[in-house]
Design a protein around this motif. Structure first.
Motif, short mmCIF file in Angstrom:
data_model
loop_
_atom_site.label_atom_id
_atom_site.label_comp_id
_atom_site.label_asym_id
_atom_site.label_seq_id
_atom_site.Cartn_x
_atom_site.Cartn_y
_atom_site.Cartn_z
N ASN A 170 21.41 36.13 21.61
CA ASN A 170 22.34 37.17 21.18
C ASN A 170 21.71 38.55 21.10
N GLY A 171 20.53 38.69 21.69
CA GLY A 171 19.89 40.00 21.78
C GLY A 171 19.32 40.51 20.47
N LYS A 172 19.01 39.60 19.54
CA LYS A 172 18.52 40.00 18.21
C LYS A 172 17.04 39.71 18.04
N ILE A 173 16.28 40.00 19.08
CA ILE A 173 14.85 39.71 19.06
C ILE A 173 14.13 40.47 17.96
N TYR A 174 14.50 41.74 17.77
CA TYR A 174 13.79 42.58 16.80
C TYR A 174 14.58 42.77 15.50
N SER A 175 15.43 41.81 15.16
CA SER A 175 16.25 41.92 13.96
C SER A 175 15.46 41.51 12.72
N ASP A 176 15.95 41.93 11.56
CA ASP A 176 15.35 41.52 10.29
C ASP A 176 15.44 40.01 10.12
N MET A 183 15.30 37.77 12.47
CA MET A 183 14.25 37.16 13.27
C MET A 183 12.90 37.25 12.56
N THR A 184 12.58 38.42 12.02
CA THR A 184 11.31 38.60 11.31
C THR A 184 11.20 37.63 10.14
N SER A 185 12.29 37.48 9.41
CA SER A 185 12.31 36.59 8.25
C SER A 185 12.07 35.14 8.66
N LEU A 186 12.74 34.70 9.72
CA LEU A 186 12.56 33.32 10.19
C LEU A 186 11.14 33.08 10.68
N LEU A 187 10.60 34.02 11.45
CA LEU A 187 9.25 33.85 11.98
C LEU A 187 8.23 33.73 10.85
N LYS A 188 8.36 34.57 9.84
CA LYS A 188 7.43 34.49 8.71
C LYS A 188 7.58 33.14 7.98
N LYS A 189 8.80 32.70 7.84
CA LYS A 189 9.06 31.40 7.19
C LYS A 189 8.38 30.27 7.94
#
Length: 263
Positions: A154-160, A162-168
């Protein structure tokens, strides 16, 4: 068109496999390619083995009908669940994508390797076979990247989000002293900058793209199928959902053609 000029066929559950296509295109710039993005059915990682096999068969037959001389299964989930069936039932070379767990296990200094992958890949028999053959001294930290593929699609690579999930997903790996993290989904290389920012420079991130491209070249060379034509290559992308995100992924490749497919 002679056999050498026939295209390399590539399929994925979505746009993630374009990370593999870019590696192939860089290594084999004269080759014609056809890429099938099955976004409508993404992600494959949440589906049953039979559903993954059925979708892989459908994708394979589409690419064969388009004249593919070799097929790259640019999807870890489809590789681990369906590639053996494909090889047993179609008379064409298949190149699969497997998480680079073995290279990481040989290089780790801490003895702990993380893998971020889809549920379908981590639960597959092929992944189990690979990990069970590793040294008992190696600890593998498995993490399902739930939600990552959908955000990328959905084009949300740099979304908040995404950042939250990656850190999790990544912070627990760091707490357990992983010094290598393997990306077990072809979508995930597009997240490499964010992942590296979370891990810092002391953790190595491994994906399979370059190794896959080299294997494609090896198989084509062995079968005398390298395209020797100097004509501009044809790179056609088929997608069965919105084209905007794929167009953005390919904005630096002006010779590429994107067609919508009711598939």
């Amino acid at each position: 068109m002679n056999m050498k000029q026939q295209p390399i066929g590539i399929f994925d559950s979505g746009i993630g496999g374009t990370s593999i296509w870019k590696e192939i295109h860089q290594l084999l710039p004269n080759e014609n390619t056809i890429y099938l993005s099955d976004n409508k059915n993404a992600p494959y990682g949440q589906k049953s083995t039979q559903e993954i096999v059925d979708l892989s068969v459908k994708n394979t037959e589409f690419l064969i009908d388009k004249g593919a001389k070799i097929i790259v299964v640019a999807c870890n989930t489809a590789t681990t669940n369906a590639i053996q069936y494909l090889r047993n039932n179609y008379n064409i070379p298949f190149i699969g994508i497997e998480p680079a767990i073995r290279p990481a296990s040989l290089k780790t200094k801490t003895g702990t390797v993380g893998i971020l992958a889809t549920k379908g890949t981590l639960n597959s028999a092929l992944f189990e076979k690979t990990t069970s053959s590793l040294s008992d001294e190696i600890t593998i930290i498995e993490q399902v990247g739930e939600g990552l593929v959908e955000l990328i699609e959905n084009g949300k690579i740099y979304s908040d989000e995404m950042t939250s999930l990656l850190k999790k997903y990544i912070d627990p790996m760091l707490e357990k002293k992983c010094d290598y993290i393997v990306l077990g989904c072809t979508h995930y290389p597009y997240l490499l900058p964010q992942i590296q920012e979370i891990t810092g420079p002391d953790v190595q991130i491994i994906d399979s793209g370059e190794a896959v491209a080299k294997q494609v070249k090896n198989i084509l060379s062995q079968q005398n199928l390298i395209n020797e034509s100097t004509a501009a290559p044809s790179n056609v992308f088929y997608i069965n959902k919105e084209k905007a995100v794929l167009e953005n992924m390919l904005k630096d490749y002006n010779q590429s053609k994107i067609d919508y497919l009711d598939f």
